[in-house]
Motif scaffolding. Structure first.
Motif, PDB file in Angstrom:
ATOM      1  N   CYS A  95     -64.523 160.947  53.774  1.00 49.80           N
ATOM      2  CA  CYS A  95     -65.908 160.523  53.535  1.00 49.80           C
ATOM      3  C   CYS A  95     -66.574 161.313  52.417  1.00 49.80           C
ATOM      4  O   CYS A  95     -67.686 160.998  52.008  1.00 49.80           O
ATOM      5  N   CYS A 145     -63.965 164.691  59.700  1.00 53.86           N
ATOM      6  CA  CYS A 145     -64.707 165.952  59.525  1.00 53.86           C
ATOM      7  C   CYS A 145     -65.866 166.075  60.517  1.00 53.86           C
ATOM      8  O   CYS A 145     -66.606 167.054  60.467  1.00 53.86           O
ATOM      9  N   CYS A 188     -63.895 167.039  52.937  1.00 48.67           N
ATOM     10  CA  CYS A 188     -63.346 165.854  53.601  1.00 48.67           C
ATOM     11  C   CYS A 188     -62.987 164.790  52.559  1.00 48.67           C
ATOM     12  O   CYS A 188     -63.863 164.287  51.857  1.00 48.67           O
ATOM     13  N   CYS A 209     -68.141 160.387  60.382  1.00 51.81           N
ATOM     14  CA  CYS A 209     -66.721 160.498  59.994  1.00 51.81           C
ATOM     15  C   CYS A 209     -65.919 161.179  61.117  1.00 51.81           C
ATOM     16  O   CYS A 209     -66.283 162.251  61.595  1.00 51.81           O
TER      17      CYS A 209
HETATM   18 ZN   LIG Z   1     -65.451 163.179  56.630  1.00 54.97          ZN
END
Ligand SMILES: [Zn+2]
Length: 352
Positions: A277, A287, A274, A284
């Motif tokens: 984040c 993801c 991801c 998040c």
């Molecule tokens: Zn993420």
């Protein structure tokens, strides 16, 4: 005979003076009606009166009246032309072209964000030697399902059951809007008697789908296929890794999970780490806190598919992958809802 005493000459003078006084098309039209009007124009009445002239003067009067008619008609045409020229001249001088006015903005067109993303994806594969192949969106069931190892009773048909086209005769479930671009991989193999094959097949696909933030009933897919001697899973992995880096940044990490697709064995799904984040945010949205974003499905082409195109599956192997272009576009621009792409809201589209 003195000129003043000639009634035709007097009319000519009066008519031409009054025409020269006309300043616009409307007053010229009034003049035309007054002098040349069909029922009661003054010249019309004069011409009608030729027959009432004394016999010895009739011929001369008639000839003079006809000359007058030609004179007035010519003067009328010249007057109209001079008004047209004057109007044109005014256009250039009376502020119609004011170079100090701000310009009118030209509306610039641009490519739809999904089209932009699709072209970028295709470029990424073209750099690795893949050729682009396109085919029909209205497809035979045998290409869409049977040739992709999805027989009549296969659960994937339910999953993807789609928009069938009514045909006048024959099986009503014979022609459909394609549910994936796999049929074109099959076509490429049909047209390539001997490997190597290395293509990407892009295009719109259609599925019976309840739409939500991540599902649309129409989606854009890019499928890839490589068949040659000695093609291995590591080649697939390298190709997809290169693609992920080109599209999402050089420092992307990738991970593969086992998955199932009917036309590959084994099947895998690829996720990238991801980039929002970096795995550090359990809330998040991109993801869902896992640190990984599923990007695409892929796998080694099933030997049955290799065989059914006359290739020798003991000699050649292949890999295939499928990418949802809308999904890539969602991720690359952080868009929260796939339905934005096709809702025709220019405020949204102009951002890309
Ligand atoms: Zn993420």
């Amino acid at each position: 005979m003195p000129a003043a005493a000639d009634p035709l000459e007097a009319l000519r003078e009066e008519a031409l003076i009054s025409l020269s006084d006309a300043r616009d098309d409307a007053s010229v039209e009034l003049w035309r009606n007054h002098w040349l009007g069909r029922s009661d124009g003054r010249l019309t009445i004069l011409l009608r009166s030729i027959k009432d002239q004394p016999a010895d003067q009739r011929a001369a009067f008639g000839a003079g009246a006809n000359v007058l008619k030609v004179t007035l008609e010519t003067a009328l045409e010249e007057k109209l032309e001079s008004l047209r020229q004057a109007a044109l001249a005014r256009l250039g001088t009376e502020g119609a072209l004011d170079v100090t006015l701000p310009g009118r903005p030209q509306l610039r067109g641009r490519l739809h964000p999904v089209t932009q993303t699709m072209r970028d994806c295709l470029d990424a594969f073209a750099q690795m030697g893949f050729r682009v192949f396109e085919g029909p969106e209205v497809e035979w069931s045998k290409y869409n399902f049977d040739a992709a190892r999805i027989p009549e009773d296969h659960p994937a048909r339910d999953m993807w059951d789609t928009i069938w086209i009514d045909t006048a005769a024959g099986d009503p479930r014979e022609i459909l809007l394609r549910t994936h671009t796999t049929p074109n991989q099959i076509r490429v193999m049909e047209r390539t008697p001997e490997p190597p094959v290395r293509v990407v097949v892009p295009g719109k696909c259609y599925r019976h789908e309840a739409t939500d933030a991540t599902h649309e009933w129409m989606l854009t897919q890019i499928e890839g296929l490589a068949v040659d001697e000695g093609v291995r899973m590591s080649d697939l992995k390298g190709t997809l890794y290169q693609f992920a880096q080109t599209m999402f940044g050089r420092d992307r990490k990738i991970i593969f999970h086992h998955s199932y697709f009917p036309f590959v064995e084994p099947g895998i799904e690829m996720a990238i780490d991801c980039f929002i984040c970096r795995g550090n945010d359990s809330k998040c949205h991109t993801c869902h806190g896992t640190g990984w974003i599923e990007i695409l499905g892929a796998g080694m082409v099933h030997p049955e598919i290799i065989e059914c195109h006359g290739y020798d599956s003991s000699r050649v192997t292949g890999f295939a992958f499928g990418i949802g272009v809308e999904r890539v576009a969602l991720l690359r621009w952080g868009i929260d809802d796939i339905r934005h792409f096709y809702s025709n809201d220019l405020r949204f589209l102009r951002q890309f």
